[in-house]
Design an enzyme around this catalytic site. Structure first.
Site, PDB file in Angstrom:
ATOM      1  N   LYS A  74       2.849 -15.919 -24.838  1.00 54.22           N
ATOM      2  CA  LYS A  74       2.461 -16.871 -23.789  1.00 54.22           C
ATOM      3  C   LYS A  74       1.257 -17.676 -24.258  1.00 54.22           C
ATOM      4  O   LYS A  74       1.217 -18.887 -24.161  1.00 54.22           O
ATOM      5  CB  LYS A  74       2.146 -16.090 -22.508  1.00 54.22           C
ATOM      6  CG  LYS A  74       1.752 -16.950 -21.340  1.00 54.22           C
ATOM      7  CD  LYS A  74       1.686 -16.116 -20.079  1.00 54.22           C
ATOM      8  CE  LYS A  74       1.102 -16.938 -18.933  1.00 54.22           C
ATOM      9  NZ  LYS A  74       1.061 -16.218 -17.680  1.00 54.22           N
TER      10      LYS A  74
ATOM     11  N   GLU B 179      -1.910  -9.292 -32.463  1.00 56.93           N
ATOM     12  CA  GLU B 179      -0.791  -8.538 -33.047  1.00 56.93           C
ATOM     13  C   GLU B 179       0.348  -9.496 -33.407  1.00 56.93           C
ATOM     14  O   GLU B 179       0.890  -9.456 -34.516  1.00 56.93           O
ATOM     15  CB  GLU B 179      -0.258  -7.500 -32.037  1.00 56.93           C
ATOM     16  CG  GLU B 179      -1.214  -6.361 -31.744  1.00 56.93           C
ATOM     17  CD  GLU B 179      -2.172  -6.664 -30.591  1.00 56.93           C
ATOM     18  OE1 GLU B 179      -2.426  -7.869 -30.310  1.00 56.93           O
ATOM     19  OE2 GLU B 179      -2.674  -5.705 -29.985  1.00 56.93           O
TER      20      GLU B 179
ATOM     21  N   GLY C  16       3.279 -12.417 -17.983  1.00 58.44           N
ATOM     22  CA  GLY C  16       3.926 -11.813 -19.148  1.00 58.44           C
ATOM     23  C   GLY C  16       4.952 -10.757 -18.768  1.00 58.44           C
ATOM     24  O   GLY C  16       6.098 -10.781 -19.236  1.00 58.44           O
ATOM     25  N   ARG C  17       4.564  -9.826 -17.884  1.00 61.53           N
ATOM     26  CA  ARG C  17       5.471  -8.717 -17.552  1.00 61.53           C
ATOM     27  C   ARG C  17       6.584  -9.128 -16.596  1.00 61.53           C
ATOM     28  O   ARG C  17       7.418  -8.299 -16.223  1.00 61.53           O
ATOM     29  CB  ARG C  17       4.664  -7.540 -17.010  1.00 61.53           C
ATOM     30  CG  ARG C  17       3.748  -7.868 -15.838  1.00 61.53           C
ATOM     31  CD  ARG C  17       2.763  -6.744 -15.590  1.00 61.53           C
ATOM     32  NE  ARG C  17       1.776  -7.051 -14.565  1.00 61.53           N
ATOM     33  CZ  ARG C  17       0.636  -7.716 -14.770  1.00 61.53           C
ATOM     34  NH1 ARG C  17       0.364  -8.179 -15.989  1.00 61.53           N
ATOM     35  NH2 ARG C  17      -0.216  -7.930 -13.800  1.00 61.53           N
TER      36      ARG C  17
ATOM     37  N   GLU D 159       0.357  -2.276 -15.290  1.00 61.60           N
ATOM     38  CA  GLU D 159      -0.481  -3.456 -15.470  1.00 61.60           C
ATOM     39  C   GLU D 159      -0.657  -4.172 -14.119  1.00 61.60           C
ATOM     40  O   GLU D 159      -1.653  -4.854 -13.893  1.00 61.60           O
ATOM     41  CB  GLU D 159       0.127  -4.408 -16.515  1.00 61.60           C
ATOM     42  CG  GLU D 159      -0.929  -5.064 -17.396  1.00 61.60           C
ATOM     43  CD  GLU D 159      -0.380  -5.796 -18.617  1.00 61.60           C
ATOM     44  OE1 GLU D 159      -0.829  -5.521 -19.731  1.00 61.60           O
ATOM     45  OE2 GLU D 159       0.505  -6.661 -18.450  1.00 61.60           O
TER      46      GLU D 159
ATOM     47  N   HIS E 276      15.484  18.823 -21.549  1.00 58.90           N
ATOM     48  CA  HIS E 276      15.182  19.835 -22.572  1.00 58.90           C
ATOM     49  C   HIS E 276      13.750  19.689 -23.066  1.00 58.90           C
ATOM     50  O   HIS E 276      13.410  20.189 -24.139  1.00 58.90           O
ATOM     51  CB  HIS E 276      16.180  19.710 -23.730  1.00 58.90           C
ATOM     52  CG  HIS E 276      17.571  20.010 -23.269  1.00 58.90           C
ATOM     53  ND1 HIS E 276      18.096  21.283 -23.233  1.00 58.90           N
ATOM     54  CD2 HIS E 276      18.525  19.200 -22.737  1.00 58.90           C
ATOM     55  CE1 HIS E 276      19.320  21.247 -22.737  1.00 58.90           C
ATOM     56  NE2 HIS E 276      19.605  19.982 -22.426  1.00 58.90           N
TER      57      HIS E 276
ATOM     58  N   LYS F 135      -9.709  -5.402 -26.497  1.00 55.68           N
ATOM     59  CA  LYS F 135      -9.387  -6.516 -27.415  1.00 55.68           C
ATOM     60  C   LYS F 135     -10.683  -7.075 -27.996  1.00 55.68           C
ATOM     61  O   LYS F 135     -10.789  -7.330 -29.192  1.00 55.68           O
ATOM     62  CB  LYS F 135      -8.714  -7.659 -26.651  1.00 55.68           C
ATOM     63  CG  LYS F 135      -7.263  -7.497 -26.370  1.00 55.68           C
ATOM     64  CD  LYS F 135      -6.727  -8.841 -25.793  1.00 55.68           C
ATOM     65  CE  LYS F 135      -5.471  -8.645 -24.994  1.00 55.68           C
ATOM     66  NZ  LYS F 135      -5.039  -9.830 -24.281  1.00 55.68           N
TER      67      LYS F 135
HETATM   68  O1  F6P Z   1      -2.295  -7.100 -23.421  1.00 56.24           O
HETATM   69  C1  F6P Z   1      -1.987  -7.689 -22.241  1.00 56.24           C
HETATM   70  C2  F6P Z   1      -1.107  -8.887 -22.315  1.00 56.24           C
HETATM   71  O2  F6P Z   1      -1.825  -9.996 -21.903  1.00 56.24           O
HETATM   72  C3  F6P Z   1       0.141  -8.701 -21.483  1.00 56.24           C
HETATM   73  O3  F6P Z   1      -0.074  -8.898 -20.142  1.00 56.24           O
HETATM   74  C4  F6P Z   1       1.059  -9.670 -22.107  1.00 56.24           C
HETATM   75  O4  F6P Z   1       2.358  -9.426 -21.701  1.00 56.24           O
HETATM   76  C5  F6P Z   1       0.787  -9.385 -23.568  1.00 56.24           C
HETATM   77  O5  F6P Z   1      -0.599  -9.161 -23.610  1.00 56.24           O
HETATM   78  C6  F6P Z   1       1.209 -10.443 -24.547  1.00 56.24           C
HETATM   79  O6  F6P Z   1       0.542 -11.648 -24.332  1.00 56.24           O
HETATM   80  P1  F6P Z   1       1.061 -12.996 -25.007  1.00 56.24           P
HETATM   81  O7  F6P Z   1       2.413 -13.270 -24.467  1.00 56.24           O
HETATM   82  O8  F6P Z   1       0.068 -14.046 -24.634  1.00 56.24           O
HETATM   83  O9  F6P Z   1       1.109 -12.785 -26.500  1.00 56.24           O
END
Ligand code: F6P
Length: 761
Positions: free
Chosen positions: A417, A423, A478-479, A564, A595, A723
């Site tokens: 987003k 990452e 995002g979620r 979240e 199990h 972060k």
């Molecule tokens: O770590 C939290 C977060 O902001 C989530 O809410 C989101 O889904 C994810 O990181 C990824 O964010 P982006 O889509 O901006 O890479």
């Protein structure tokens, strides 16, 4: 949050705001709440604040003024300060406010020595309102002796001795560790005996801030619900015995989903209380505000419109005066064009070969949804490319995935987003290098890299053409984003028709959520029951147990969705919640869990609520496997509910020829307490439409939970600190900075740095 603190005294009102010099105006006998509000507005007209704490010289019980202040005018007990001030307001007894400000931990008795005598107890940071002043003391009351009248009559020296005697008596009777003397007349004391400290009026500001952050009083609807179920709950077996029809009454059908809530403690009485709670919390109004594009994500000032992404009709959906639907439809059309081209083999790689593998790079909401859904809908992929997901910044995730893939036939979809997530950006850069090491010419990136984002500038800066970007918008969390272009890898896997079938399923659930009466509104009921278990029954952990292997990633997806969204300790107004919220969500596909951790579900000391999910028709084709799978799923919820008592266990052991001594020794280990609640969700076959229904069901369940807790379900500030610190620590490990840290962190960084230098040598 900027909080204005007003300490309302018998002669004047003092105002405090961080960064400003205190201001004051007169009060006195006859002073009314309307005059307080006028004075407050006048004196603080040039101050900006978000909330107000009012210290009132009167008992305040559960956030309400219980008696008219004896030294002021009337009208205080019924006055609506929030409405008059137009902002959230906390009321607290003035002595309690000063006491909170002077708190040093432990159990402290505060005595406010002013015209009267204010008393308050602070126990480990929690204020316990007291009204001790009018209790008898030396043929009069504590207030007569220790207040202004006592000071005048007794003279300073005798009055001080009297106050200390009274303080010791009250300390003993309240089992306090120490006493703090505050209020205007405390200044007469120069030296204090052991166990007594001097407070200061100036501490009122600190106390006002603490009072703001203190748990708000339990809202009346929650109080009523708590009282209504204070006698405990009938057991699930008793509920079924009293009403065998409850299985039908509490199983609800929405489209292809059947949701059986009968193995929860839901009863008619509880349902009444829950519906009252929903009404009082404004669940329906908030829901309507969401669908209408109101900025209900208040900390980010954003609308919340994932529902627009699956809106099927022709009616507009407005955000800030603009209909968002043309843009939504435009992106869907572009997704269709692109996915058709890739799936049909007309989108060619740089050597002219068709795309065989898609590597999706993203994390959190930009990963979990499509990753879960691609696995869930595996039988619907047809001739589509293989879709792989990379999220972890651990290089192993990317390079293990790329192992055996050919750059000529691989397409990368980079989803973020913000397009700044470390990452994702690190993985995307490495993927780009991997590709160019083999393809050499950056011009070829065009055929092999596309982006999904809201941030066009960052996408172009990365080297992906604007034309290769699929847009979404800041009103998609995002979620909640699988319905947007974030679903592109899923659409590549199953094709756009099936992707749209999933949107249709979600739209059907939206329609149900919007129109079904609360008593039959399934996501609302699920959310209300879940909030009740968490807040009033102390159930802090919830297991999601999909019995289909293909839903293996559903628990992880719901973990982000619910934790979240509801993993928060302050409400929309910035104040601490009065009740536990947001349970821990976890789970694994059955029957594997049986199990592993089901032992704890059946016999552990903590209560866990469970969702069982299963399709009635097999997706993998083998009817015999499926019969057994169903039997396990159904048996687990039955076992959790009925349990097995000591008599039954003993009878079974004896029947098996076990001697009496061994029987007695074994019985406690083999008892199942039962009465453990669960919800079972069944459907025909796990297809795209059903998945859409299911995910939207959970979204709206979470919405309801957040609404009755008064939370903002749509921000996630809790992920920021880590972060931020990781940014500093990364350069500390590289040795380019040496920021100060706590001793544990310092040692860990030193170890990492050392290992890195060995690795480099
Ligand atoms: O770590 C939290 C977060 O902001 C989530 O809410 C989101 O889904 C994810 O990181 C990824 O964010 P982006 O889509 O901006 O890479």
């Amino acid at each position: 949050m900027r909080i204005l603190v007003a300490d309302v005294g018998g002669t004047h009102v003092k105002l405090y705001l961080e960064g400003q010099s205190p201001r004051r105006f007169d009060s006195g006998p006859g002073f009314r709440p309307e005059t307080l509000v006028d004075g407050l507005r006048r004196e603080s007209a040039d101050w900006h604040y978000d909330g107000v704490t009012l210290g009132i010289p009167s008992p305040v019980v559960r956030g309400r003024i219980a008696e008219e202040p004896w030294n002021l005018g009337t009208g205080w007990t019924t006055f609506d300060f929030e409405a008059a001030l137009g902002c959230p307001t906390v009321l607290i007894n003035d002595a309690a406010m000063q006491a909170l400000g002077s708190d040093h931990g432990g159990r402290m008795l505060f005595l406010g020595l002013g015209s009267g005598l204010g008393t308050a107890l602070v126990d480990e940071g929690h204020v316990v309102p007291l009204e001790l002043a009018r209790l008898p003391f030396r043929d009069e009351t504590f207030e007569d002796s220790c207040g202004k009248r006592g000071l005048k009559r007794l003279g300073v020296a005798e009055w001080m001795r009297t106050v200390l005697e009274a303080a010791e008596l009250l300390r003993l009777s309240t089992a306090a560790d120490y006493v703090v003397l505050g209020g205007g007349n405390a200044r007469h004391f120069e030296r204090m005996p052991d166990g007594v400290r001097l407070g200061s009026n100036d501490r009122a500001f600190a106390g006002g801030l603490k009072a703001w952050n203190h748990a708000r009083p339990l809202p009346p609807a929650w109080q009523a619900l708590r009282q209504a179920s204070a006698d405990g709950d009938p057991s699930l077996r008793a509920l079924f015995a009293a009403d065998p029809a409850r299985a039908e009454r509490f199983t609800f059908t929405v489209d292809a989903l059947h949701v059986d809530l009968s193995k929860t403690h839901l009863s008619d009485a509880l349902l009444d209380g829950l519906l009252t709670l929903a009404r009082a919390s404004g669940v329906e109004a908030l829901r309507d505000a969401m669908f209408q594009g109101a900025p209900i994500n208040t900390t980010e000032h954003r609308a919340v419109l994932h529902t627009a992404l699956r809106h099927r009709g022709t009616t507009p959906v407005m955000v800030d005066g603009t209909d968002v639907m043309p843009a939504v439809r435009d992106v869907l059309a572009r997704m269709r064009q692109f996915t058709d081209a890739v799936r049909s083999g007309t989108w060619l790689g740089y050597t002219g070969a068709a795309i065989r593998d898609v590597v999706h790079i993203g994390i959190g909401g930009s990963d979990l949804g499509p990753a879960m859904a691609v696995q869930a809908l595996a039988p619907f992929t047809g001739e589509g490319p293989a879709v792989h997901f990379v999220s972890n910044i651990d290089a192993a995730h990317l390079f293990d995935t790329l192992e055996g893939l050919s750059p000529e036939t691989t397409l990368f979809v980079v989803t973020s987003k913000t397009f700044t997530t470390q990452e994702t950006m690190t993985n995307a850069q490495s993927a780009r290098r991997w590709f160019l090491q083999r393809a050499h010419d950056p011009a070829y990136l065009r055929q092999h890299f596309v982006a999904v984002s809201t941030n066009a500038a960052a996408v172009t800066a990365f080297g992906i053409d604007r034309a290769q970007m699929f847009e979404f918008w800041d009103w998609v969390g995002g979620r909640y984003s699988i319905w947007s272009a974030v679903g592109l890898p899923l659409a590549l896997a199953i094709g756009m028709d099936r992707f749209e079938a999933m949107l249709e399923g979600a739209a059907a659930m939206d329609a149900h959520f919007q129109t079904a009466p609360p008593a039959r509104n399934v996501p609302m009921l699920m959310g209300l029951v879940a909030a009740w278990y968490t807040s009033l029954r102390g159930v802090t952990t919830h297991a999601v147990l999909p019995y289909e292997q293909r839903l293996a990633r559903l628990p992880a997806y719901l973990q982000q969705l619910e934790m979240e969204s509801c993993g928060k300790r302050v409400g929309r107004d910035g104040r601490l919640l009065p009740l536990p919220s947001g349970p821990v969500i976890w789970g694994e596909p059955g029957t594997n869990g049986q199990h592993a951790f089901h032992q704890l579900l059946h016999q552990g000391t903590q209560a866990v609520t469970c969702d069982f999910l299963v399709g009635l028709e097999p997706t993998a084709g083998d009817a015999e496997h499926h019969r057994l799978l169903l039997s396990h799923c159904i048996a687990q919820s039955e076992a959790l509910m009925i349990g097995r008592d000591a008599d039954a266990v003993a009878a079974e052991l004896r029947a098996g020829g076990i001697d009496e001594a061994s029987t007695q020794a074994l019985v406690p280990h083999k008892v199942f307490p039962g009465n453990r609640p669960s919800t079972t969700i069944v459907y025909g076959r796990l297809d795209p439409r059903t998945l859409g229904l299911l995910l939207a069901l959970y979204e709206h369940k979470v919405f309801t939970m957040a609404a009755v807790w008064g939370l903002n379900a749509f921000d996630q500030w809790g992920v920021e600190l880590g972060k931020h610190l990781a940014g500093h620590i990364a350069s500390d490990i590289a040795g380019t900075t040496h920021a100060p840290h706590d001793p544990s962190t310092t040692v860990l960084i030193a170890r990492a740095r050392e290992a890195r230098s060995h690795g480099a040598s």
